[in-house]
Write an enzyme that holds these catalytic residues in place. Structure first.
Site, short mmCIF file in Angstrom:
data_model
loop_
_atom_site.label_atom_id
_atom_site.label_comp_id
_atom_site.label_asym_id
_atom_site.label_seq_id
_atom_site.Cartn_x
_atom_site.Cartn_y
_atom_site.Cartn_z
N SER A 1 0.81 -1.22 0.00
CA SER A 1 0.00 0.00 0.00
C SER A 1 0.84 1.27 0.00
CB SER A 1 -0.94 0.01 1.21
OG SER A 1 -0.20 -0.06 2.42
N ASP B 1 -0.51 6.79 10.87
CA ASP B 1 -0.78 5.54 11.58
C ASP B 1 0.49 4.73 11.81
OD1 ASP B 1 -0.23 4.62 9.05
OD2 ASP B 1 -2.05 3.40 8.85
N HIS C 1 1.42 4.16 6.93
CA HIS C 1 1.05 4.78 5.66
C HIS C 1 1.48 6.25 5.66
CE1 HIS C 1 -1.76 1.32 6.02
NE2 HIS C 1 -1.38 1.17 4.75
#
Length: 207
Positions: free
Chosen positions: A13, A181, A184
């Site tokens: 991601s 977080d 990310h």
């Protein structure tokens, strides 16, 4: 290496950044930042990140998403989910399995003349006490990435080292400013990753 090589970024991601809904296919993270730099001007930049991927997931799509592309530079960022799933899903990946899978990714790339390999350290910027404990799992995987970079003659991008230093230099809240977080990146974090990548791998584009 061709005069205007294709530069391919692959990972999870952190690389993906919604690239599959982006008309340009770049996403809104460090790959887009890099694609806009003078160093990558005129080059084909491809993003092959998929959110949630671990090494085993890269293996499953490696032939189609990476080996099928005639890329002059292949940049890999993988590993945080191999750590994270241990803590949120009780689904660990041992450092030995991580290394074995990563080695299977690199072997066919290393055999291709004219392809330069870039290995980016996976990273965590702890914003909770629980994430600080992830170091027990992640640090051995970072050591694997460093070892494989040396073994395969790849360019190492010390993402974890340099982002950790940036977070520390920023004082309280520094980690969250780079990755809200802990994993990310924020826009600031993506800009930092792009700068780190250019500082350590940019020389590959001058060839």
């Amino acid at each position: 290496m061709t005069d205007i090589p294709t530069v391919l970024f692959v990972g999870d991601s952190v690389t993906d950044c919604d690239r599959r809904t982006d008309p340009d296919g770049l996403g809104d993270g460090y790959v887009r930042v890099l694609a806009a730099t003078p160093e990558l001007a005129g080059r084909t930049v491809l993003n092959r990140g998929i959110s949630g991927n671990r090494v085993v997931d890269l293996e499953a799509r490696w032939a189609d998403d990476v080996l099928a592309v005639d890329a002059g530079v292949v940049s890999i960022l993988i590993g945080i989910n191999d750590t994270w799933r241990r803590y949120d899903s009780d689904d660990p990946t041992s450092a030995a399995d991580f290394e074995a899978g990563y080695r299977r990714l690199l072997a066919p790339l290393a055999a291709r003349p004219g392809t330069s390999i870039v290995l980016m350290e996976p990273f965590v910027l702890p914003v909770t006490p629980e994430q600080s404990a992830w170091r027990d799992d992640l640090d051995p995987k970072i050591a694997v990435v460093r070892r494989l970079a040396a073994e395969f003659g790849a360019t190492l991008v010390p993402t974890d080292v340099e982002l950790t230093a940036l977070a520390g230099a920023a004082g309280a809240g520094g980690a969250a400013a780079l990755a809200a977080d802990g994993v990310h990146p924020t826009p600031q974090g993506h800009a930092a990753i792009a700068a780190i990548w250019l500082a350590h791998a940019g020389h590959l584009l001058a060839r």
